[in-house]
Design a protein around this motif. Structure first.
Motif, PDB file in Angstrom:
ATOM      1  N   ILE A  52     -10.772 -35.817  50.670  1.00 41.33           N
ATOM      2  CA  ILE A  52     -10.854 -37.151  51.277  1.00 41.33           C
ATOM      3  C   ILE A  52      -9.453 -37.731  51.412  1.00 41.33           C
ATOM      4  N   ASP A  53      -9.159 -38.214  52.607  1.00 45.61           N
ATOM      5  CA  ASP A  53      -7.866 -38.868  52.864  1.00 45.61           C
ATOM      6  C   ASP A  53      -6.689 -37.942  52.544  1.00 45.61           C
TER       7      ASP A  53
ATOM      8  N   GLU B 298      -6.442 -35.555  50.364  1.00 47.86           N
ATOM      9  CA  GLU B 298      -6.306 -35.088  48.979  1.00 47.86           C
ATOM     10  C   GLU B 298      -7.624 -34.528  48.472  1.00 47.86           C
TER      11      GLU B 298
ATOM     12  N   ALA C  35     -15.050 -41.319  52.387  1.00 48.05           N
ATOM     13  CA  ALA C  35     -14.585 -40.374  53.414  1.00 48.05           C
ATOM     14  C   ALA C  35     -14.639 -41.016  54.803  1.00 48.05           C
TER      15      ALA C  35
ATOM     16  N   ARG D 235     -14.503 -44.200  55.472  1.00 42.90           N
ATOM     17  CA  ARG D 235     -13.446 -45.224  55.550  1.00 42.90           C
ATOM     18  C   ARG D 235     -12.079 -44.583  55.818  1.00 42.90           C
ATOM     19  N   ALA D 236     -11.838 -43.459  55.138  1.00 44.21           N
ATOM     20  CA  ALA D 236     -10.556 -42.758  55.351  1.00 44.21           C
ATOM     21  C   ALA D 236     -10.453 -42.295  56.804  1.00 44.21           C
TER      22      ALA D 236
ATOM     23  N   ARG E 243      -9.697 -45.289  59.037  1.00 39.72           N
ATOM     24  CA  ARG E 243      -8.278 -45.698  58.981  1.00 39.72           C
ATOM     25  C   ARG E 243      -7.418 -44.713  59.782  1.00 39.72           C
ATOM     26  N   ALA E 244      -7.703 -43.425  59.599  1.00 40.11           N
ATOM     27  CA  ALA E 244      -6.889 -42.405  60.275  1.00 40.11           C
ATOM     28  C   ALA E 244      -7.090 -42.449  61.786  1.00 40.11           C
TER      29      ALA E 244
ATOM     30  N   THR F 269     -11.664 -38.603  64.565  1.00 35.69           N
ATOM     31  CA  THR F 269     -11.465 -38.095  63.211  1.00 35.69           C
ATOM     32  C   THR F 269     -12.832 -37.651  62.678  1.00 35.69           C
TER      33      THR F 269
ATOM     34  N   PRO G 179      -3.343 -37.681  56.778  1.00 33.76           N
ATOM     35  CA  PRO G 179      -4.475 -37.862  55.859  1.00 33.76           C
ATOM     36  C   PRO G 179      -5.633 -38.588  56.532  1.00 33.76           C
ATOM     37  N   GLY G 180      -6.840 -38.147  56.248  1.00 35.61           N
ATOM     38  CA  GLY G 180      -8.031 -38.830  56.758  1.00 35.61           C
ATOM     39  C   GLY G 180      -8.511 -38.329  58.106  1.00 35.61           C
TER      40      GLY G 180
ATOM     41  N   ASN H  91     -11.939 -34.851  56.814  1.00 34.41           N
ATOM     42  CA  ASN H  91     -12.452 -35.044  55.448  1.00 34.41           C
ATOM     43  C   ASN H  91     -13.621 -34.080  55.258  1.00 34.41           C
TER      44      ASN H  91
END
Ligand code: NAD
Length: 477
Positions: A24-25, A27, A61, A63-64, A67-68, A176, A203-204, A207
């Motif tokens: 997730i994001d 990582e 996930a 939300r990430a 954002r991405a 994404t 990141p993101g 996921n």
């Protein structure tokens, strides 16, 4: 019986960790839910403990991914292409590792994961990388815009390939992704997550949430998911369609199949027999477009069956990592039980069952290549998807009868036609209600060719220019 050659691809080239978190994001993180085991179906040994993503994990996930999306969707197509090309190249560099891991987790023969799955996966990323900066030329509108966050749920039969079919076009179009792999085959998706890190993907953007059906449910029904892409069984596809009914989520569903492989009396018989064998026994028959119904013209039926049985006698069932293996392990105990059940029903309903003598390993999940003759349309084995190495044989006299029988199924994913007559190929292709019709070949895939079903095999197309439409606003291929 035969001696297995020493396995040329050893398990030592893959590094399987004892446990895995969620990706997730950008990582790997611990899940908030429980965990489950993934098992090597050829040995029944536990490979790793896998996090089961809870609703809260899925929310993180999504939300990430949201954002991405802001940065990824505004990035130029040329920049996005660079990332996709980089991923494609890393897949090629790590091809052996990916192939071995896929065979260990799924049970498929190494010669298939090495020569089919992984090369086609890389080809998909190369193909859609090529589209990323040319979307306005795809004939899908002058200003193509991505949809947002794609929730993607995939099955276990082609774990990495189904991931590629979903992730590559989504990313190329500027979306994404939150992807859920199948619970029996999560390992290559998690290795793909590592590849995303290696490619410095922001990141993101991708996921990966592992888990069972409930995790899939959380992904597809999350209110901030704009697009649902599902490949799996028709029953689950219908449940998903119901779950998202009344929302503005765009959906593509790639579901089950019961393909007819139709052999006419003028067909090159040896070539056709190879096509029949590949059509049903490739990947243990765990193929949505498997040629699971052989329709053979009456005048050549005995000859085709005789040669088919001789060829089946030469197929090697066993260790997926042995490069001589033709048929690997059945993916799970549940799938094996389903194959056994439907085969027993076939026999009980009066069809005649035949399998060559073959020594099956004592542990793991195995089923020999099997053919049923004397099958009629009324038999369940002719109507239901077995999703295993089991072929039902029916005969026909005229092309019209072949078309009627081939189309007499709730599915409509693929079909094969074997004949020397070009005009007959065109006629059959126009009459068969199937998304793909192969002529004098079977199970051929190319990233540039759209793939998808009619009727209960689902809707939407993946692959090709049409595959972009599934990830762009207002686009219809
Ligand atoms: P499945 O439908 O049981 O599972 C597919 C995925 O959906 C898994 O990841 C599973 O965890 C998830 N899932 C289960 N219940 C869910 C729910 N209620 N909501 C959301 N997700 C849920 O299918 P399977 O057994 O993994 O795969 C075999 C099926 O997939 C076969 O029917 C095959 O024909 C089909 N398939 C189709 C294609 C195609 O392109 N048409 C390709 C491959 C496989």
């Amino acid at each position: 019986a035969f001696e297995y050659a020493p396995a040329p691809e050893s398990r030592s080239i893959v590094d399987i960790k004892p446990s895995y978190g969620l990706f997730i994001d950008g990582e790997f993180v611990d899940g908030r839910g429980t965990s489950f085991k993934t098992v090597n179906p050829a040995t029944e040994e536990t490979l790793a403990e896998i996090a089961e993503a809870s609703d809260a994990d899925v929310d993180l996930a999504v939300r990430a991914a949201r954002r991405a999306f802001r940065g990824w969707s505004r990035m130029s197509g040329k920049e996005r292409a660079k990332y996709l090309f980089r991923i494609a190249r890393i897949i090629q560099e790590r091809a052996r590792e990916l192939a071995v891991l896929e065979s260990i987790d799924n049970g498929k023969p190494i010669k298939e994961s090495r020569d089919v799955d992984v090369p086609v996966v890389a080809a998909h990323f190369f193909y859609y990388a090529g589209w990323a900066d040319k979307l306005e030329h795809a004939g899908l509108g002058p200003d193509p815009q991505p949809l947002g966050v794609a929730g993607q749920v995939i099955p276990w039969n082609f774990p990495l390939l189904m991931l590629a079919w979903k992730v590559a076009p989504a990313l190329a179009c500027g979306n994404t992704v939150v992807l859920k792999p199948a619970e029996t085959t999560p390992l290559t998706a998690l290795l793909f997550a590592e590849i995303c890190q290696q490619a410095d993907l922001p990141p993101g953007v991708v996921n990966i949430v592992t888990g069972a059906g409930s995790t899939g449910q959380a992904v597809v029904s999350h209110p901030d998911v704009d697009k649902v892409a599902f490949t799996g069984s028709t029953a689950v596809g219908k449940a998903i369609a119901r779950a998202i009914a009344g929302t503005d989520k765009k959906a593509t569903l790639e579901l089950g199949g019961k393909a007819a492989n139709i052999v006419f009396d003028d067909a090159p018989i040896d070539q056709a027999v190879e096509g029949i064998v590949g059509g049903i026994f490739f990947n243990q028959g765990h193929v949505c477009c498997a040629g699971s119904r052989l329709l053979v013209q009456e005048s050549v039926a005995d000859e085709v069956l005789g040669r088919l049985k001789r060829r089946m006698g030469t197929l090697r069932v066993g260790d997926p990592l042995d490069k001589n293996t033709d048929i690997g392990a059945i993916n799970s105990a549940e799938q094996l039980a389903r194959i056994r059940e439907l085969s027993d029903i076939g026999e009980a309903e009066g069809a005649e069952r035949w399998a060559p003598a073959c020594d099956l390993p004592s542990s793991g999940f195995w089923f020999p290549p099997t053919v049923f003759t004397g099958v009629t349309q009324a038999h369940r084995i002719a109507r239901e998807e077995v999703f295993g190495p089991v072929l039902s044989v029916l005969t026909f006299r005229t092309p019209a009868e072949a078309i009627e029988k081939a189309n007499n199924t709730p599915y409509g994913l693929s079909a094969g036609v074997w004949t020397e007559k070009g005009s007959r190929i065109l006629h059959m292709a126009s009459q068969l209600r199937a998304g793909v019709v192969w002529a004098n070949t079977f199970n051929k895939f190319d990233p540039a060719s759209p793939f998808g079903g009619y009727k209960e095999s689902g809707y939407g197309r993946e692959g090709g220019r049409q595959g972009l439409a599934a990830y762009l606003k207002g686009a219809d291929a």
